[in-house]
Design a protein around this motif. Structure first.
Motif, PDB file in Angstrom:
ATOM      1  N   UNK A  95       0.846  -1.193   0.000  1.00  0.00           N
ATOM      2  CA  UNK A  95       0.000   0.000   0.000  1.00  0.00           C
ATOM      3  C   UNK A  95       0.885   1.248   0.000  1.00  0.00           C
ATOM      4  N   UNK A  96       1.944   1.224   0.814  1.00  0.00           N
ATOM      5  CA  UNK A  96       2.866   2.354   0.835  1.00  0.00           C
ATOM      6  C   UNK A  96       3.540   2.519  -0.526  1.00  0.00           C
ATOM      7  N   UNK A  97       4.009   1.416  -1.111  1.00  0.00           N
ATOM      8  CA  UNK A  97       4.679   1.490  -2.406  1.00  0.00           C
ATOM      9  C   UNK A  97       3.732   2.006  -3.487  1.00  0.00           C
ATOM     10  N   UNK A  98       2.485   1.602  -3.435  1.00  0.00           N
ATOM     11  CA  UNK A  98       1.494   2.099  -4.381  1.00  0.00           C
ATOM     12  C   UNK A  98       1.337   3.617  -4.259  1.00  0.00           C
ATOM     13  N   UNK A  99       1.221   4.105  -3.029  1.00  0.00           N
ATOM     14  CA  UNK A  99       1.079   5.548  -2.811  1.00  0.00           C
ATOM     15  C   UNK A  99       2.335   6.294  -3.262  1.00  0.00           C
ATOM     16  N   UNK A 100       3.502   5.725  -2.963  1.00  0.00           N
ATOM     17  CA  UNK A 100       4.768   6.340  -3.344  1.00  0.00           C
ATOM     18  C   UNK A 100       4.888   6.454  -4.859  1.00  0.00           C
ATOM     19  N   UNK A 101       4.656   5.355  -5.565  1.00  0.00           N
ATOM     20  CA  UNK A 101       4.796   5.350  -7.019  1.00  0.00           C
ATOM     21  C   UNK A 101       3.745   6.242  -7.674  1.00  0.00           C
ATOM     22  N   UNK A 102       2.539   6.254  -7.121  1.00  0.00           N
ATOM     23  CA  UNK A 102       1.501   7.135  -7.653  1.00  0.00           C
ATOM     24  C   UNK A 102       1.921   8.591  -7.538  1.00  0.00           C
ATOM     25  N   UNK A 103       2.479   8.958  -6.383  1.00  0.00           N
ATOM     26  CA  UNK A 103       2.908  10.340  -6.168  1.00  0.00           C
ATOM     27  C   UNK A 103       4.058  10.724  -7.090  1.00  0.00           C
ATOM     28  N   UNK A 104       4.872   9.742  -7.486  1.00  0.00           N
ATOM     29  CA  UNK A 104       5.993  10.011  -8.388  1.00  0.00           C
ATOM     30  C   UNK A 104       5.570  10.025  -9.854  1.00  0.00           C
ATOM     31  N   UNK A 105       4.297   9.773 -10.109  1.00  0.00           N
ATOM     32  CA  UNK A 105       3.784   9.852 -11.472  1.00  0.00           C
ATOM     33  C   UNK A 105       3.749   8.552 -12.239  1.00  0.00           C
TER      34      UNK A 105
END
Length: 306
Positions: A95-105
Motif C-alpha cells: 500500500x505504501x509502495x502504491x502511494x509512493x509510485x503514484x505520487x511520483x507519477x
C-alpha cells in the motif's frame, strides 16, 4: 511514537515532494530528481532494490497485539511505520509502495493476490513503464526477493529471475490469473499438490484487473482479524535484503545469506536471545525492543517472558 494498529480509516495520500524526499533520503537515491524527469524502469527498479534493503516485511507489530484486538492499520500508521523503517506485512509495504509510485507519477494500480488463502496478499501492477501498453508486476512485500519490476509482457511464461537465494518465474493461466512459481527450496512450502518431479512450486497467484483501495481494505480487514486468513498470525518473522542478500528471522531461527547464496541458520533457545538477535540484525528495532519482547511473548515461542 511506538507502532500501533489503528481501526479508523484515513484517506491514503502522499505528495510528490514527500515521495521525492522519501526516495532521496530514506532510500538513498541521490539522483532521484533527475531520474524522475525520465521516470521509467530504471528508477522503478532502483526504488524496489533499495526498499528491499531497508524496510522489513515482519509480523512483529502484528504479534505485539493480542489476536482479539488486531485490525488492519490505517494509512497514517502504515506511513509512519514504513517511513521510520519498521515496515510491516504485505499490506503495509505494498500500500505504501502504491502511494509512493503514484505520487511520483507512475501509472499503477492494486490487485488481489492469493498465497495460502484467497485474497490474502496484494500486489501492484505498473502500466506504461518502458513503452506504451506494457505491464509489470511490482511486489515490495512478499518476503522473497523481488528486486525489480517483473515483466508481464510475455505470452505464457516469463523469463527466469534469480535473485539472492531464490529463482522464480511467472506463468499465465487460461483463467486470466498469473502464477508466481519458485524453484524448490526448504523455505518455500507447497501450498497445493505438485508433481514430485517438478522443480517449481506455486507461491501465489494474482489477477491483472484493478481493484480500488476500498476493495483491498475490505479483504485485509478479514486478513488482519481472522487467524486462519494468513500464516502471519502463527509465524514470527522478519525479512530484509541489505545488499540484495537475505537476512531473515523465522520463529526461533535467524537465517543469513552467505557468499554462495545459501542461508546459514542459527536457532535461539531463549526469548531474551531471540529479542537480542532481532535487535542486532534489524537495528531499527533497538528503539522498539519492548515491542519485540511483547511480540515474542504473545506468540509464546518459548512459553516464558523475556
Amino acid at each position: 511514537m511506538k507502532p500501533t494498529c489503528m481501526v479508523f480509516n484515513v484517506m491514503m495520500a502522499m505528495s510528490r515532494d514527500e515521495a521525492l524526499n522519501y526516495i532521496s533520503s530514506n532510500l538513498n537515491i541521490p539522483d532521484a530528481a533527475n531520474l524522475l524527469n525520465v521516470r521509467g524502469l530504471h528508477l522503478l527498479n532502483k526504488i524496489l532494490t533499495s526498499f528491499h534493503a531497508r524496510v522489513p516485511i515482519q509480523t512483529i507489530t502484528l504479534h505485539a497485539v493480542p489476536m482479539k484486538w488486531r485490525h488492519r492499520p490505517n494509512w497514517v500508521t502504515v506511513k509512519e511505520n514504513v517511513c521510520c523503517g519498521v515496515g510491516g506485512l504485505c499490506y503495509e509495504l505494498n500500500i505504501f509502495m502504491f502511494a509512493l509510485l503514484s505520487a511520483l507519477g507512475f501509472d499503477v494500480y492494486l490487485t488481489k493476490s492469493s498465497v495460502s488463502q484467497p485474497h490474502n496478499h496484494v500486489v501492484i501492477i505498473a502500466r506504461n513503464v518502458a513503452s506504451p501498453g506494457d505491464l509489470f508486476l511490482v511486489d515490495a512485500g512478499c518476503g522473497f526477493p523481488t528486486f525489480q519490476a517483473v515483466d508481464l509482457n510475455f505470452d505464457l511464461e516469463s523469463a527466469e529471475y534469480c535473485q539472492s537465494f531464490l529463482c522464480y518465474k511467472l506463468v499465465k493461466q487460461s483463467n486470466g490469473k498469473v502464477l508466481r512459481l519458485h524453484k524448490r527450496h526448504s523455505l518455500v512450502k507447497s501450498l497445493e499438490p505438485n508433481d514430485a518431479k517438478s522443480e517449481w512450486k506455486r507461491y501465489y497467484d494474482f489477477e491483472l484487473k484493478p481493484f480500488s483501495i476500498e476493495e483491498i481494505d475490505e479483504e485485509f480487514d478479514r486478513v488482519f482479524e481472522t487467524y486462519t486468513a494468513t500464516t502471519s498470525h502463527a509465524i514470527f518473522r522478519c525479512t530484509m535484503f541489505p545488499g540484495q542478500r537475505a537476512c531473515a528471522i523465522r520463529n526461533k531461527v535467524v537465517l543469513v545469506e552467505n557468499d554462495t547464496k545459501e542461508l546459514d541458520g542459527t536457532e535461539y533457545e531463549t526469548s531474551a536471545d531471540l529479542v537480542n538477535a532481532v535487535c542486532g540484525h534489524f537495528p531499527v528495532f533497538q528503539e522498539y525492543r519492548a515491542l519485540v519482547s511483547k511480540a515474542v511473548n504473545t506468540l509464546g515461542l518459548f512459553n516464558k517472558s523475556v
